[in-house]
Design an enzyme around this catalytic site. Structure first.
Site, PDB file in Angstrom:
ATOM      1  N   GLU A   1       2.231   1.883  -3.463  1.00  0.00           N
ATOM      2  CA  GLU A   1       1.182   2.471  -4.313  1.00  0.00           C
ATOM      3  C   GLU A   1       1.136   3.986  -4.130  1.00  0.00           C
ATOM      4  OE1 GLU A   1      -3.108   3.719  -3.594  1.00  0.00           O
ATOM      5  OE2 GLU A   1      -2.985   1.568  -3.175  1.00  0.00           O
ATOM      6  N   HIS A   2       1.210   4.449  -2.885  1.00  0.00           N
ATOM      7  CA  HIS A   2       1.204   5.890  -2.614  1.00  0.00           C
ATOM      8  C   HIS A   2       2.429   6.576  -3.205  1.00  0.00           C
ATOM      9  CE1 HIS A   2      -1.956   6.883   0.571  1.00  0.00           C
ATOM     10  NE2 HIS A   2      -2.242   5.655   0.173  1.00  0.00           N
TER      11      HIS A   2
ATOM     12  N   HIS B   1       0.829  -1.199   0.000  1.00  0.00           N
ATOM     13  CA  HIS B   1       0.000   0.000   0.000  1.00  0.00           C
ATOM     14  C   HIS B   1       0.869   1.255   0.000  1.00  0.00           C
ATOM     15  CE1 HIS B   1      -3.345   2.446   2.218  1.00  0.00           C
ATOM     16  NE2 HIS B   1      -3.309   2.706   0.939  1.00  0.00           N
TER      17      HIS B   1
ATOM     18  N   GLU C   1      -4.497   7.631   7.235  1.00  0.00           N
ATOM     19  CA  GLU C   1      -5.468   6.665   6.725  1.00  0.00           C
ATOM     20  C   GLU C   1      -5.651   5.521   7.710  1.00  0.00           C
ATOM     21  OE1 GLU C   1      -4.923   5.084   2.859  1.00  0.00           O
ATOM     22  OE2 GLU C   1      -4.677   7.028   1.882  1.00  0.00           O
TER      23      GLU C   1
END
Length: 817
Positions: A56-57, A53, A134
């Site tokens: 991806e950022h 994740h 998040e």
């Protein structure tokens, strides 16, 4: 309706090993790309949860060639497109949709960012804080807690039991070992052998293929990398987790050794399990007032494993009857399994899928075609369905049910009938005159199979919330039938108005409208039996709750409880008798136009083509406190345009486009306020304005407001610093985006309906384009100064009370509303 020709398609493997799926769809006005990388959160080293994740950022931070205002995200946003990414258990998806003119530039940037990410440590440390925000929001989310409970019965070694979101503690950026594993994961999986690119648009296949070949060189070539098989789903469970939400009941099945075709088989099963027609499971459970809805979904799927979740949203009565709900569900599954071949339903399933694709957007088509799922249930999927049904038995439940008393349930079930709106409807034999209250405006193309209808009744709606919910219930089954037939039907309440919108394939719209008007005028007796029962509302994140409340609050309407409301048929008849209505139809051809006019003969109320009214002038600063069940702070600032002139609207539209990327970069990237940071243009009942939104897990409201205000105060300087050539490009791009022939029909119809509510005429779109092209830097500077000084007034919705004396409290809504 003539059957649309099937779009041309092609699947090629480029010289560097990249799999590319190309789909030419002539009806589209935009193009989309969907890149799937076969690597996800379960493929990372166990020492670094959240690494996939995090990576991806990092890609969106830009490359040496394209960064900041020239990066992929800014490029897509500046062209009025949409973009996102998603990290799942075993794959990561990157996708966008833009106007055709911007497609090559966006595709180039996508491949460049995946092939040449910068990943400096300084950028990693900043982005890790966004990821941590998040994580904080996720950890407080009721949905996350519910998912933890769902997976708590799995084998303790299965990766679904582990933490994968990532935070500042699981991602030690400065460590050499972490950096080595981050780059090793990137090199192993982010190469062409692991990637599939799907391109969809109105361009010819040759042009799409040429674009793919041109940009694919930016990607690292490589072979397929093995993804390790997971351990069994069921084994030694880990620590038990308490079930937190009693309004949801789940039958969760752990399925192993599933054959190929199981994904489509589950889609087929879910379609009929959730069907609302009489004789089905959902209809029976609703008749007993046990559930509001049910849905079958695949919670997890990889290799031959799947977690299949049947979720029931319960009524208060249903919360004490889960054993009965379970028995009814298993009884229906046995009934469905006994039909074995499902020939009639297979044909209906094909028609449903074809109709859905006829109205799908470019991005929806790209997502669909990336899976290469056919419309028709394949023979392989039929066999897979038989094997799936063998595993959907009580002994395969992850959370076993206590046995309830035996009941005789046989004989009540029927297979769903054919959807009547998938077949042609009879048209009037002679032309039917247009009603006084409805305007017909042209769509984007004279030969489109899509259309949209907006209807509005002025009924003092804010005083009749109970009747509104009753009418929503009355339309519930028809709404589902409409969705299957390719038509979105939405009944809504805004201010003093009730509104009905039907959009999608135009052929069934007249017949759907006729049926909807009958259900609105005279709801069935069983609907009245449940009148006054307010269903529990879904828990939303704070910023989504503010967005939901914005339309009514911006018009000065604040719902309050109306416990003494008359909820009887006679009260509804009186209300309809006093109602006035108007509407707009966009894209209807002549044949459907007469059929629609014929259906409108059943329209309740009196036609009144002059319902549009000017909004009262706003000034000053108003604050609306919207309590939310969250410890995070959220703020939504709405700044209306000072007038309803098209010239002012044009200037503010361009201003919204210019400030979108800098606002995001400043508050999210530099100030690290949180992950939910956005700005843009909003229209409510014909009123146009700019909206700025922030949700933060750590910053207090006073700080959030201060940062938003500071940014707005800098806008005149930002505008002044724009180079003339860049401003000309932005202006022309905005004007081109509002060219009728370049707009998809549904957003075009929504825009024209807003214009209609503002009192503009049929020449609105051409006038808006002219106004945009005639904008001078001084006009934009004036708009920025008007925004900064609050000339049109400011309305702030926030999760807490006003933080400064200058803000006057708006009318307060009662708790729970």
């Amino acid at each position: 309706m003539p059957h649309p020709s099937l779009p041309a398609a092609e699947h090629v493997v480029l010289d560097n090993g990249l799999h590319v799926r190309l789909h030419h769809e002539p009806r589209l006005k935009r193009a989309a790309a969907f890149m799937r990388v076969a690597a996800g959160s379960h493929d990372v080293p166990a020492a670094w949860p959240g690494l996939a994740h995090f990576l991806e950022h990092l890609f969106f931070l830009g490359t040496e060639r394209h960064s900041g205002d020239h990066g992929l995200m800014a490029f897509v946003q500046n062209h009025g497109g949409q973009i996102n990414a998603s990290t799942r258990e075993r794959c990561t998806d990157y996708f966008f949709e833009v106007p055709v003119s911007a497609f090559a530039g966006a595709l180039e940037r996508l491949c460049d960012m995946l092939g040449h990410p910068r990943m400096t440590q300084a950028e990693q440390l900043r982005e890790r804080e966004v990821l941590h925000a998040e994580f904080v929001a996720w950890s407080r989310d009721p949905e996350a807690r519910h998912q933890q409970w769902l997976t708590s019965a799995l084998d303790a070694e299965h990766p679904l039991r582990a933490f994968h979101a990532g935070n500042r503690y699981s991602l030690p950026v400065p460590r050499d070992s972490f950096q080595q594993d981050l780059r090793s994961f990137y090199r192993r999986f982010y190469q062409t052998g692991q990637m599939t690119l799907c391109l969809v648009g109105p361009q010819p296949l040759e042009q799409l293929r040429a674009m793919a070949e041109k940009v694919a060189g930016a990607l690292r070539p490589g072979d397929t990398a093995e993804q390790l098989a997971p351990p069994p789903l069921v084994g030694t469970p880990g620590e038990a987790v308490e079930r937190a939400d009693s309004s949801r009941f789940n039958l969760l099945f752990a399925c192993e050794n599933l054959p190929r075709g199981a994904t489509q088989a589950l889609e087929f099963l879910g379609t009929w399990l959730g069907a609302s027609q009489h004789g089905g499971l959902l209809a029976e459970l609703r008749r007993r007032q046990l559930v509001q809805s049910l849905e079958l979904s695949t919670f997890y799927s990889f290799a031959d494993q799947a977690l299949i979740n049947i979720e029931f949203k319960l009524t208060p009565a249903g919360e004490t009857a889960t054993a009965l709900i379970s028995q009814l569900c298993f009884d229906w599954l046995e009934f469905f399994q006994a039909h074995d071949d499902w020939q009639g339903l297979r044909e209906e399933f094909r028609l449903l899928n074809e109709r859905r694709l006829q109205v799908a957007s470019a991005l929806e088509l790209a997502r669909h075609h990336s899976d290469e799922t056919p419309c028709e249930l394949s023979r392989q999927a039929v066999q897979a369905l038989r094997e799936v049904l063998e595993q959907l038995r009580p002994e395969h439940l992850l959370h076993p049910m206590e046995a309830g008393p035996e009941r005789d349930l046989a004989g009540r079930w029927r297979l769903p009938p054919r959807n009547r709106f998938l077949r042609p409807s009879r048209r009037p034999d002679h032309p039917v005159a247009d009603p006084q209250g409805l305007a017909y405006w042209h769509g984007a193309s004279a030969h489109s199979h899509e259309a949209a209808l907006h209807l509005r009744w002025r009924v003092n709606a804010s005083r009749h919330q109970g009747l509104f919910r009753t009418l929503q219930d009355s339309l519930r089954k028809l709404t589902e039938e409409a969705r299957q037939a390719g038509v979105q039907m939405v009944f809504s309440s805004l201010g003093d108005d009730w509104q009905l919108k039907l959009s999608g394939v135009q052929a069934p719209i007249p017949a759907l409208l006729e049926q909807a008007l009958e259900l609105l005028a005279i709801p069935a007796p069983e609907v009245w039996h449940q009148a006054g029962q307010e269903p529990p509302s879904a828990t939303l994140t704070p910023i989504k709750e503010l967005l939901k409340r914005l339309p009514d609050h911006s018009l000065g309407y604040f719902h309050s409880r109306t416990s003494d409301e008359d909820l009887r048929p006679l009260a509804l008849q009186k209300l309809w008798g006093a109602a006035r209505w108007d509407g707009l139809a966009v894209g209807m051809d002549d044949g459907e136009r007469s059929a629609l006019n014929n259906a409108l003969r059943k329209m309740p109320g009196t036609a009144s083509p002059h319902l549009a009214q000017p909004h009262p002038a706003h000034s000053g600063r108003s604050w609306s406190h919207v309590p939310c069940q969250s410890s995070e702070h959220a703020l939504l600032l709405f700044c209306p345009v000072p007038s309803q002139s098209i010239a002012d609207e044009a200037a503010w539209r361009l201003l919204a486009q210019l400030c979108q990327t800098p606002f995001y970069q400043r508050l999210r990237g530099e100030l690290q306020l949180g992950y939910a940071v956005f700005s843009g243009l909003r229209q409510v009942a014909g009123r146009t304005g700019l909206v700025f939104g922030v949700q933060s897990p750590h910053a207090p409201l006073a700080d959030i407001l201060g940062h938003v205000q500071t940014f707005i105060e800098t806008l005149p300087t930002l505008v002044e610093a724009c180079k003339p050539a860049a401003l000309d490009t932005q202006r022309e791009e905005l004007a081109n985006r509002h060219e009728r022939s370049q707009m998809d029909l549904l957003p075009l119809a929504d825009l024209l309906w807003q214009a209609c509510q503002a009192g503009h005429g049929a020449d609105y779109l051409a006038a808006l384009q002219r106004a945009v092209r005639e904008l001078r830097p001084s006009d934009l500077q004036q708009a920025a100064q008007q925004l900064a000084s609050g000339t049109g007034g400011w309305l702030c919705l926030a999760t807490g009370p006003a933080v400064e004396p200058a803000w006057l409290p708006a009318q307060r809504s009662l708790p729970g509303r």
